[in-house]
Structure formats: C-alpha cells, structure tokens
Design a protein around this motif. Structure first.
Motif: not given
Length: 814
Positions: A200-205, A214-224, A244-246, A293-301
């Motif tokens: 679930v993404f929230k848009c207004g209400g 690939r929910p682990e890519m949520l933090s890399a989302c830039v548009a719908l 969501p979450l981020f 990152d290069e080794a396939g780990r999540m970064n600070q973002l």
RNA sequence: GGGCCCAUAGUCCAGCGGUUAAGACGUUUCGUUUACACCGAAAAGAUCCCCGGUUCGAUCCCGGGUGGGCCCACCA
C-alpha cells in the motif's frame, strides 16, 4: 611381410604422436604455395582440471577436418590457443584457492592466475596430444599473452577511431558476486518461486496498491506509473504518493508501456529493478536513488536496513509491512530471473562508468554479414539471427576485475580527456606504465597528470579477435591476406558469444567475414542424455576413456554422431572403435602377408570379376567419403568406410581371394596378382579414408608397408584417394552381388545344419530364372567354389534350398 | 509466449517418395575356417510417436497434435 600378432595402442599412439612432431607433419608452411586451410581453433578456458568426453568429442570433430584437408593437399593452419584471461579464469582461481578478489591484492591475485593457467595449459597440451591432435604447437597463443593483448588493444583503438565505442555511466547489469558489470551475453536465467506482494502506497487519504516481487527495492522507488487509458487511475495525474516504511513522496505518472492487466495496473519504478525502470527513469528524468552497493547490500538510503544483504532485507521489509498493515496480500508465483551465467547470481543494476561497443544500431548489418558465412549445419544460423534480432544492450566490455587485458586508456586529470597510446607501443598496461603518446607524455591540454583506466576488458574482447591473433594483427609477422580464415569450429552454446562477437569485430574492423565456414558441434552428454556436470557427478573424464581404450577408439565414438547433434556417451561405442582397430590390424596382417614382392605393373591381364566388384564399390565409397568430408559430415564417411571395410572387404572380399592368394600354383599367378591389386587398393584406400578419424592405427599399418611404396613420410601427408571412374563397373557389381547371394545362401545352409565352414561340400546345384545366370556365374565359378568349399558347382538338378535368384542342391563329403 | 532441433527394434543410431528399413551393442543358436573368439555364420527382435492431407504409392513431403532437448523472451 609378417606383422606382429597384436597391435598395442598404448605403445603405438605415443610413438606416432612423437613421430609426427619430429617429422613436423603438422607444421604450417608460411612460404608454401599450397592453398591455406586455416582453422580458428576454439581456445579453451584455462579453467578446468580435466576435460570431459564432450569436450573431447567436439574438438575431435574438427580435428577430423584438419586431417582431411591436409591430405587433400592444403597447407593447414591449425593452431591452439588457451583462453586464460578474464573472469572464467578468475572464478576458477577463486574457487580453487577459496578466496575472493576483495581479500587479496591485485598483484598476488594475478600471480595465482598465471600459475594456475600454466598448469591447465599443460593439462590441455597433454590431453590434445593424447587425442592425437594435429596441432602445430608453434602457433600456440594465450589470450593473456603479449600478442593477444596487443591485438585486443589494437581492436579497442580501431573501434574507438571508428566511433563504435562509448564510455557512459548509463546503468548496466551488475553481478554482486563477481562484482563487475556484465554483458547481455553473460546472462543466464533460472526459474524461482517468489511472491507478488501487494503493497500500500498512500496518496492523500487514498490507498494505492502496487504489486511487486521486490519489496526490498521500495527505498529505491522514484515514481509510480499507470497507463494513460486506465480510468481507475486517471484522477491520480499530477499527484504524489508516499512510499511505505520510508515515507518520502514520489510522483504519479502515466506511460503507454504500462500493462493495465498486470498486477494492479499501477507500478513502481525504482532505480533500478530492471531494464524497464531504466527506460522510464531516463525518459522522465527521474531522480536517482541507488540503494544497493557493489556486493549486493543495502546502503544508507535504506535506513535501518543498511548493510543487509538483499534477500535478508526483503524478508525483514515484508515482515515490517505486514506488521504495519501495508502488505495486504501475497501471491506465490514462479518466474524467471536473469542471472550471471558464470556464477548463478541474480543480476542487479548499477550506474557505473564503462566502455561499450555500440551494436544495437548495426543489427541489420550484423545479420547480413552472417549470410556470407557457410553455416554447418545450416540451421545453427537461425540461433545467431535470433540472438541479434533480440539484442537489448550494447556490448559492455568493462569488467571491474584484475586478471584481464587492460584498457589502453588514461584519463587527463585536468581536462578529463581520454588519452590513447600509439599502436606501436602496444600492448600497454596503464595501471603499471606511464602514458607516452605523441606529445612526449603530455595531454593536448598540456597536463602530465593522468589517471589510468583500472578496469580490464571482458574476456570476449580478446577471444572475439582470434582470427586477428592468428593473423598476428599489427605484429612483425603479420600474415597479410590471411583473413578471412577458412573455418571456425565451435559448439552451439557459444553462438551468441563467440560467433556473434567475432562476426561483430570482423565487420567493424574489416567490413568482412572472419571465416568462410563455421561448423558447429553438439554436446557430448552422459549415457542418459543428460548434460555432464561435476555437481551431478556424471562427469566422464576424457583422459580416463583414452587410457582405458585408445585415442583412436575415443575418436571413433566422437565420429559417430552427425555434426551439430548431441551425443550420449556410450562406452560400448568406444569399445566398437577398439574392435574396429583390431579388425583393421588383423585384416592388414593377412593382406600384407600376401603383398610381399607385389608390383602393380606385373599385371597384364583383365582383373577378376570379384576384384572389379570390390574396386567398383571402393570407388563409390571414395566419392561418398570425399563429398561427406567436404560438407563436414565426417560421421557419414566414417559409417560408410566402416561398413565397407568390415562387411564388404573383410567378410566377403578377403575370404573370396584367399584361395587365389594362397594357391597360385592351382589358381594361376596372374589371378593371384589380380587379387593382390585388389587387396592393395582396398586396404590402402580404407586406411586413407579412415586416417582422419583413427590416425594412429592407420599410420602404424601405413608405415609397415605403404609408406615405402608411396614415398610419403606419413599417411597424413599422403594424398587423399581419388575415385577412378573407369573402375566403376555396373556389370561386375551385378555379378558380384549374385555371387554374394550364393555364398550367403550356402552359409545359411551350413548354419542351419550345424556344419563347420570348413567342411567340404560335394556339390551345389544352382537354378535361376535370371538371364545369362549361368554365364555370369561361370565368370566367378572358381572363386565361388573355393570360398564355399564346394567340389562341384552345377546348374540343374533337385533343390533343397531357395533364394530369390536361384535354387541350390548340396551334397556333403564325409 | 516465440524459435530451432529431435522422435526408427531392449539400447545407440543410419536411411529413404516404391528397400526383404542398414549397422553397432545386447539376446539366442551354431562353428577352434591356416588375419582376427576384440572372430565367423545364422536367428529372433520395428504399429519407422499420433491424427489428418498431398500422391498410384509416405517411415520419408505438407498441416495439426503429443513427448523430449536446446535457445530466446517474460521478470513492475
């Protein structure tokens, strides 16, 4: 002459291998006027301890051709190369020593690579020698060697000059295990079970549901995105949604490429989940949020998930989404994901500056150039075409690795210009050497501070230049007019890589084909038709089979399948090869014993009909064998020669002429000589026709007798037989067939009556409706009587047996 | 989802618009024949994957299935 009782391949094979090397039978003669037949031998990856029978099969199949062409009088150029640079070698070394590139210095790592490739080189040399390969070892090259590095770097400079190269940081495929960019051709795919997660993404209400694997890519989302015609989402135009979450906002956009019926029809674009993300990111100039990152780990973002491996992060994110009620549904699915073929790791996308060769704008040309090559078998061309038509990526040639050919490139620190060496200075290693260039080591901006390119080239960058390496492109001994080569042999699994890349290079460099012909082998499989692999423990080591039987027997097996077809390894077929060699030896023992003092010129009478019968069949065999080899159909030739030798020459012909050979006083000296001519021609030609397939046993027999007559140092330097049209004789073949029928019927009679073949029969009466039957039989009556051990042959009387063409009566002497 | 290849005796395979459908391994019987028992002779063993079509005639050509292998794509 008397031959030894037995033939021992364990002694004979190494003996002849040594002899061939000493006598330089396989040496390419640069100054010869004979037409060149050049072979673009596949350089095996120096990344294995052992080769399996499939490799041996594939390599044997074009080795047959090399030997055939040599006997046809070509000046055969048959090199060997070892592909000992690049990722395959690095992976091999990493595995063998249980290390990875991040934990060892570049220098140490390269040292290990060099050591290990030396060992594998020796292993290969031994195996190819044991297989009896007619390689000219003077032509050996290593893809990590100076010559190959020079060629690869010249290739780079030439492509640069021609505008085929670009260096961009457009996102590319990345392997998190090998930690390098990879190319489309390096991809494999694997089916995995996974989940569609409705998030679930929230848009207004409003709740917007996105289905993602690939929910682990949520933090890399830039548009719908939604489809512009999709009424469900039209009202979202221009709005923003919260990830969501981020908890940051991304724009909601529309694009034609969105499939309305897939998932919820609303999709997220991340940097980067796949190629499609990349295109939308580029098209709509979206922001960049690289979260791994290069080794396939999540970064600070990725906030608290930073440092976690992707899979772990996925599981945790799913749990957290569930706990906050933002994951409303999970649906299990099976789908294919792209992997790095070499290590099986699922690929990711990273933004890295890298060199690539532009190919996407030249698809038509690359399809066209392939038409000018003769493909054997023809249908393999379709695979090439398919690949080219479906190309999605330019060819990325940068690898963030250690052991490979360095790029001949420095970058100016000041003006950021690209600095390239002069061709005469190649090969260079910018990581180790200072830039020289035309301006005394200066950039055109005047600066002398440079940054070397640290990446190495894709291993295919070198191996795609094997024709140029063989031609010694840019070297002191460059062979002008050497290209295109005559033959590219390879297996079908690397059409999309080796064949494609080589054609591409050749087209860009020379606007020409790299070779006139390409022969494509199938795979040797395990006895059950399964692909051989170490993990499945069905790996049959070629060397073991050769040790147990012989190289000739192994090659016999390799020749038993049509070019391009896969072949299950059947030990019994190797055994059949071994038996064939023994039979050849035994038949030669008999033949050569009776050829003592034989001179073809002694004969001044017409040949006996059975001799003409055999010789006529032999001429047809020669024709067929030659035609087959010309079409790279060694298997057809082998099968026909095998059949002729065993079932015509041995089972019938030798049995028929024995009496004439042993008893000239009874049968006449001239008739003996006629038989000698048949035996001489029959055996010699069988040896020659079989020489490409079974080089050792044929050489052994050739050397025992024929070498002296023909004045050649080797059967492999002898002339390929030519069919003599004058000897093709329908009448004699007809009469011979009649005779064979009579013999066969009498053999049946003996077998049915449990009689020995040597028991003498008193009388046989032949009855036939055939025109001129009696006359025809009369021509071969003495041979028939002798071979059947029958005292009298008559043409009338009571009958006890029947065949289609005659009836016979038999009486037995006790 | 698209493409390519393949389907013939227990097994591996050859072949072809009309054949007694070849050979090898295996099975059975016979045979110590002066090249060979790693041999010779003989026998048994095949709805030539299925259904249509073309043809005087199809195992072979065409179309459609089924099964297997491979390649490519899908991956929100």
């Amino acid at each position: 002459m008397e031959l030894p009782q037995n033939y021992d391949p364990k002694i004979a094979e190494p003996k002849w291998q040594k002899y061939w090397q000493e006598q330089k039978v396989f040496q390419f003669k640069p100054k010869s006027k004979a037409q060149i037949y050049s072979i673009d031998t596949p350089p095996p990856y120096a990344s294995a301890d052992h080769l399996h029978v499939g490799h041996g099969m594939h390599y044997s199949q074009f080795e047959f051709i090399a030997r055939y062409k040599r006997m046809r009088g070509f000046n055969v150029f048959f090199p060997m190369g070892y592909d000992d640079n690049g990722l395959p070698t690095e992976r091999y070394v990493e595995k063998k020593h249980n290390l990875d590139k991040s934990k060892i210095s570049r220098k140490e790592f390269i040292k290990l690579c060099i050591e290990d490739t030396k060992i594998t080189g020796q292993t290969y040399h031994d195996l190819f020698t044991r297989l009896g390969f007619s390689i000219d070892w003077n032509l050996l090259y290593h893809t990590i060697g100076d010559k190959a590095r020079r060629v690869a770097q010249i290739s780079f400079l030439d492509l640069y000059k021609k505008g085929r190269l670009e260096r961009t940081d457009y996102p590319t495929m990345w392997c998190t295990t090998c930690q390098t960019t990879i190319a489309q051709a390096d991809l494999g795919n694997v089916d995995i079970t996974s989940h569609f997660n409705d998030v679930v993404f929230k848009c207004g209400g409003q709740d917007l549901i996105i289905s993602t694997t690939r929910p682990e890519m949520l933090s890399a989302c830039v548009a719908l995105f939604y489809h512009p015609d999709d009424a469900r989402y039209a009202q979202l135009k221009g709005k923003f949604a919260a990830v969501p979450l981020f908890n940051y906002e991304v724009p909601i956009l529309s694009d034609e490429s969105v499939a309305q019926d897939k998932g919820t029809g609303l999709m997220m674009v991340c940097t980067f989940g796949d190629k499609d993300d990349m295109e939308k990111w580029h098209k709509y100039m979206l922001p960049l949020r690289i979260t791994i990152d290069e080794a396939g780990r999540m970064n600070q973002l990725s906030g608290k998930y930073a440092g976690k491996k992707l899979k772990a992060a996925r599981a945790e994110i799913i749990e957290e989404l569930k706990s906050v009620g933002l994951l409303i549904r999970q649906q299990q699915i099976t789908h294919a994901v792209n992997t790095h073929e070499r290590c099986g790791t699922e690929i990711e996308f990273l933004k890295k500056p890298q060199w690539q060769i532009k190919v996407l704008d030249q698809k038509e040309e690359l399809l066209e150039i392939a038409q000018k090559v003769n493909w054997y078998p023809e249908h393999m061309k379709v695979r090439y075409e398919h690949w080219v038509k479906n190309l999605q990526w330019n060819w990325g040639i940068s690898r963030q690795r250690y052991y490979g050919v360095p790029f001949p490139v420095w970058y100016c620190k000041k003006c950021r210009g690209i600095l390239l060496p002069e061709e005469k200075d190649l090969p260079v290693d910018p990581r180790e050497e200072k830039f020289k260039g035309k301006l005394n080591g200066k950039c055109s901006c005047g600066s002398t501070e440079f940054i070397p390119e640290m990446d190495v080239m894709d291993t295919w960058m070198t191996s795609s230049c094997t024709p140029e390496i063989n031609a010694d492109w840019g070297g002191k001994k460059e062979r002008k007019d050497f290209l295109p080569m005559s033959l590219r042999p390879q297996a079908h699994d690397i059409i999309r890589t080796w064949a494609f890349y080589t054609l591409t290079k050749s087209y860009f460099h020379h606007h020409n084909i790299p070779w006139r012909n390409i022969m494509i082998s199938g795979h040797g499989q395990d006895p059950h038709g399964q692909k051989m692999s170490k993990s499945k423990s069905n790996f049959i080591v070629a060397q073991d089979v050769i040790d147990k039987y012989s190289a000739d027997a192994f090659r016999f097996w390799a020749a038993s399948v049509k070019l391009g077809d896969d072949l299950p390894f059947q030990e019994k077929d190797v055994l059949t090869g071994q038996k064939f060699a023994t039979k050849l030896w035994n038949a030669s023992k008999l033949s050569l014993k009776h050829l003592e003092g034989y001179h073809p010129k002694n004969l001044n009478k017409p040949l006996e009909v059975f001799d003409k019968w055999m010789l006529s069949k032999l001429q047809k065999l020669i024709k067929l064998s030659t035609e087959s080899f010309d079409q790279y159909e060694y298997s057809k030739s082998k099968a026909e020669v095998e059949n002729f030798f065993w079932h015509v020459f041995c089972d019938y012909y030798l049995e028929i002429v024995k009496d004439r050979l042993y008893n000239p006083e009874k049968r006449g000296v001239k008739n003996r000589q006629s038989a000698q001519l048949g035996v001489y021609q029959g055996l010699l030609n069988v040896l020659k026709l079989m020489a490409p397939i079974m080089p050792h046993i044929t050489e052994e027999i050739y050397q025992l007798y024929f070498a002296g007559k023909e004045k050649k140092k080797s059967v492999h330097a002898a002339d390929w037989p030519e069919a003599n049209e004058k000897l093709i004789d329908g009448f004699s073949e007809g009469v011979g067939a009649l005779g064979v029928d009579v013999i066969s019927t009498v053999r049946k009679f003996r077998s049915a009556n449990q009689m020995s073949m040597k028991d003498e029969l008193q009388e046989i009466v032949l009855v036939s409706e055939l025109p001129d039957f009696q006359k025809k039989i009369a021509l071969i009556i003495d041979d028939l009587k002798a071979v059947m051990k029958v005292k009298e042959l008559k043409f009338e009387g009571e009958t006890t047996l029947e065949s289609e063409t005659f009836k016979i009566q038999v009486g037995i002497i006790k």
